[in-house]
Enzyme design. Sequence first.
Site, PDB file in Angstrom:
ATOM      1  N   ASN B 156       9.447   1.526  59.422  1.00 54.98           N
ATOM      2  CA  ASN B 156      10.449   2.477  59.766  1.00 54.98           C
ATOM      3  C   ASN B 156      11.261   1.589  60.927  1.00 54.98           C
ATOM      4  OD1 ASN B 156       8.036   3.219  60.828  1.00 54.98           O
ATOM      5  ND2 ASN B 156       8.994   4.065  62.658  1.00 54.98           N
ATOM      6  N   CYS B 329      12.433   2.878  76.270  1.00 52.21           N
ATOM      7  CA  CYS B 329      13.029   3.235  77.687  1.00 52.21           C
ATOM      8  C   CYS B 329      13.605   4.488  77.895  1.00 52.21           C
ATOM      9  CB  CYS B 329      13.779   2.189  77.925  1.00 52.21           C
ATOM     10  SG  CYS B 329      13.287   0.663  78.603  1.00 52.21           S
TER      11      CYS B 329
HETATM   12  C1  LIG Z   1       7.118   5.691  57.948  1.00 49.71           C
HETATM   13  C2  LIG Z   1       7.284   7.175  58.481  1.00 49.71           C
HETATM   14  N1  LIG Z   1       6.406   7.886  58.384  1.00 49.71           N
HETATM   15  C3  LIG Z   1       6.550   9.366  58.545  1.00 49.71           C
HETATM   16  C4  LIG Z   1       7.791   9.745  59.003  1.00 49.71           C
HETATM   17  C5  LIG Z   1       7.861  11.365  59.371  1.00 49.71           C
HETATM   18  O1  LIG Z   1       8.474  12.101  58.476  1.00 49.71           O
HETATM   19  P1  LIG Z   1       8.894  13.212  58.591  1.00 49.71           P
HETATM   20  O2  LIG Z   1      10.083  13.324  59.674  1.00 49.71           O
HETATM   21  O3  LIG Z   1       9.319  13.860  57.284  1.00 49.71           O
HETATM   22  O4  LIG Z   1       7.773  14.021  59.276  1.00 49.71           O
HETATM   23  C6  LIG Z   1       8.797   8.828  59.297  1.00 49.71           C
HETATM   24  C7  LIG Z   1       9.916   9.278  59.983  1.00 49.71           C
HETATM   25  O5  LIG Z   1      10.239   9.244  61.073  1.00 49.71           O
HETATM   26  C8  LIG Z   1       8.693   7.595  58.936  1.00 49.71           C
HETATM   27  O6  LIG Z   1       9.508   6.793  59.064  1.00 49.71           O
END
Ligand SMILES: Cc1ncc(COP(=O)(O)O)c(C=O)c1O
Lengths: 128, 405
Positions: B156, B329
Amino acid sequence: MAYSNKVLDHYENPRNVGTFSKGSEDVGTGMVGAPACGDVMKLQIKVGANGVIEDAKFKTYGCGSAIASSSLVTEWVKGKTLDEALNIRNTDIAEELALPPVKIHCSILAEDAIKAAVNDYRQKHDSK
Amino acid sequence: MTQLKFPIYLDYSATTPVDPRVAEAMIPYLTEHFGNPASRSHSFGWTAEHAVEDARAQVAALVNCDPKEIIWTSGATESDNLAIKGAAQFYKSRGQHIITVKTEHKAVLDTCRELERQGFEVTYLPVLDNGLIDIEAFKAALRPDTILVSVMLVNNEIGVIQDIVQIGDICREKGIVFHVDAAQATGKVHIDLEALKVDLMSFSAHKTYGPKGIGALYIRRKPRVRLEAQMHGGGHERGFRSGTLATHQIVGMGEAFRLAREEMDAENERILGLRNRLWQGLSDIEEVYLNGDLAARVAHNLNVSFNFVEGESLIMAIKELAVSSGSACTSASLEPSYVLRALGRNDELAHSSIRFTIGRFTTEAEIDFAIKLLHEKIGKLRELSPLWEMFKDGVDLNTVEWAAH
Ligand SMILES: Cc1ncc(COP(=O)(O)O)c(C=O)c1O
């Protein structure tokens, strides 16, 4: 995060940005903080023969609150004696800028910067 | 030139707007077709159930699996929790060791921490300085009592794509359950669950132009993977996840994934063009570093460190852009991004990163505006930066003794 108008004002129009020559007899330099913590402040004071701070300059790496705290401090120390400058408290800075609790460390750093600059100046002169 | 609207949204990895076509598909299921999909005795229920099953097929089609292998959850966080806790608890008699990666999302890392409190042992694999897993290090971490491996497909923060083909092959050969968090991958990379040796995969709607609060978990049937349910109740979703299904949300996720399947190739090409334009426009600034591998990366992501400028102050300076800072931060912790730290970035660079994520509605004019603004503001903040001054004076910052507070 929402910033107070005073923080925004100092951030957008920082006062007294710059550098005095570090080696000058009448200059005290304080550098506090660390890149690891996300903020580094450099505060310099120029002290007149009468022991009054005539001018001050700063440079800061850090968040908006850190920049604003150091900008504010350059204004506050001007016209003060070294002892008066040492009386500036982080709580005054935090109150003036309406810093939220997570940003209190910025005001502490600014207070530390004053102390470090005054110390540096005094060391230069005591060692004579 | 069309008028720009501010702030310009460049944070598509945080979330995406619901595509208007998706919103339109959802609305009837809030008002007219409001039935409970579990109601078997009348047409309100049947209509809702039909919509839920259509959506399930749409989600399955994007990732090439059987619709029966998809169950609905509230999002990728829940899917990660169900997959990891569910598999660990079901298979714990076989072993207690789990492998994941330091750069995973908190939904995975925190779930693993909880399992450690329950007595499991977890290995958090380091990554190479491009953000990718070193397969040899992965192999070396495997133990006879390893029961579960969890690796994300797309990161992400830095957008790098992990090699889940190779990891899957290794896990399958050793009979280890393999979970993949694909929240950031749908509509960005092709996913073929028939070919992949993945047992569990987490999805989220709101990263792919669907609504928030809905997600799915893929649970392989052949070879069959078993889970302990984490949510007990009416036995919905074949007992894996109880709770009345949110029909409108599910319809939205289905439509969003249908659009992703139809449009992703053309969309990714366009977005890659914008991303390359942005990177080209920024890379002539001095002391700019790209975080994460450029080749093994989704088109949407550009994560850049502007050395000697602190991330939060930069975000303040570019308030016309909605972006996120790798540096945390804004929280009380003052910790730089753990993902960038895992890449071995030093403190200054880790504190100086900005994540730009581009999406369906980003335009060339917006990218050009961002480039111009960044040039201007980086210059201004560096004038303010004592670190920049020292760098320009030839001081090696690593040799400075900082008065840390
Ligand atoms: C890689 C990853 N996993 C899990 C999540 C969590 O997803 P959700 O907001 O659908 O619970 C996110 C989003 O922030 C993500 O980017």
